[in-house]
Design a protein around this motif. Structure first.
Motif: not given
Length: 210
Positions: A116-144
């Motif tokens: 509201d004060d006119g200051t601009v900041r940045l946000i970065g994001e990555a997402q993964m669907m996990i509802g049906t389950g994911v490989s533990l190795e894939h989850f670890v390597s992606s998060t890192v």
């Protein structure tokens, strides 16, 4: 479920001693306890905020590890808030820079939030669907990889815009780990206060603060 330390890519610090994984061989449904275990293995400090979200604080940014949605629609989101303020007059060149980043890299996807004060900041994001389950190795390597990328983005932006970075900037957990990870990775990072975690949810997302 537990994480096999030998499966964690080197984050720049001392690598934990390899041990036999004791988790299930099939898909897993990641939760906050699993992320805490991973951050412990990476030797990164973390906090849980008043809204129950897990965050790893750095000097210049804070990375949140959030779970949103229910059932098959459950999503794991790694969202970084960069604390460095930019003026509204700097928004156009800032957008040009992050457009270039978003075109050339897989993650995190970075966008602006104008306060509201006119200051601009940045946000970065990555997402993964996990509802049906994911490989533990894939989850670890992606998060890192996402954490490394969040760090690298901050370094990249400083170089791109000729910004001055504090010499003491680094992880509250381990400043050396941040520096080594930034040099080793090919990705990016962010911080801001917890009150803005849901400020820039995009249409169709279910990962913001509720």
């Amino acid at each position: 479920m537990s994480i096999d330390p030998s499966s964690i890519p080197n984050f720049g610090g001392q690598q934990p001693d390899p041990q036999q994984a004791s988790g299930p061989a099939g898909p897993v449904i990641p939760d906050q306890d699993l992320v805490k275990q991973l951050l412990d293995q990476m030797e990164l400090k973390y906090v849980v905020d008043d809204e129950g979200d897990l965050a790893a604080p750095w000097e210049e940014f804070r990375t949140y590890f959030m779970f949103r949605g229910e059932g098959d629609q459950r999503v794991f989101s790694v969202r970084t808030f960069y604390d460095r303020p930019h003026s509204i007059d700097e928004k156009l060149p800032l957008l040009e820079s992050i457009d270039d980043w978003n075109r050339r890299t897989l993650w995190p996807k970075v966008y602006t939030h104008t306060h509201d004060d006119g200051t601009v900041r940045l946000i970065g994001e990555a997402q993964m669907m996990i509802g049906t389950g994911v490989s533990l190795e894939h989850f670890v390597s992606s998060t890192v990889s996402w954490v490394r990328a969040s760090i690298e983005f901050d370094k990249w932006l400083v170089e791109q815009l000729g910004l001055e970075k504090d010499a003491g900037s680094g992880s509250d957990a381990d400043a050396a780990a941040e520096a080594d990870a930034a040099d080793a990775a090919a990705e990016s990072g962010t911080e801001a206060d917890a009150s803005g975690k849901d400020a820039d949810d995009q249409p169709g997302e279910d990962t913001g603060k509720s």
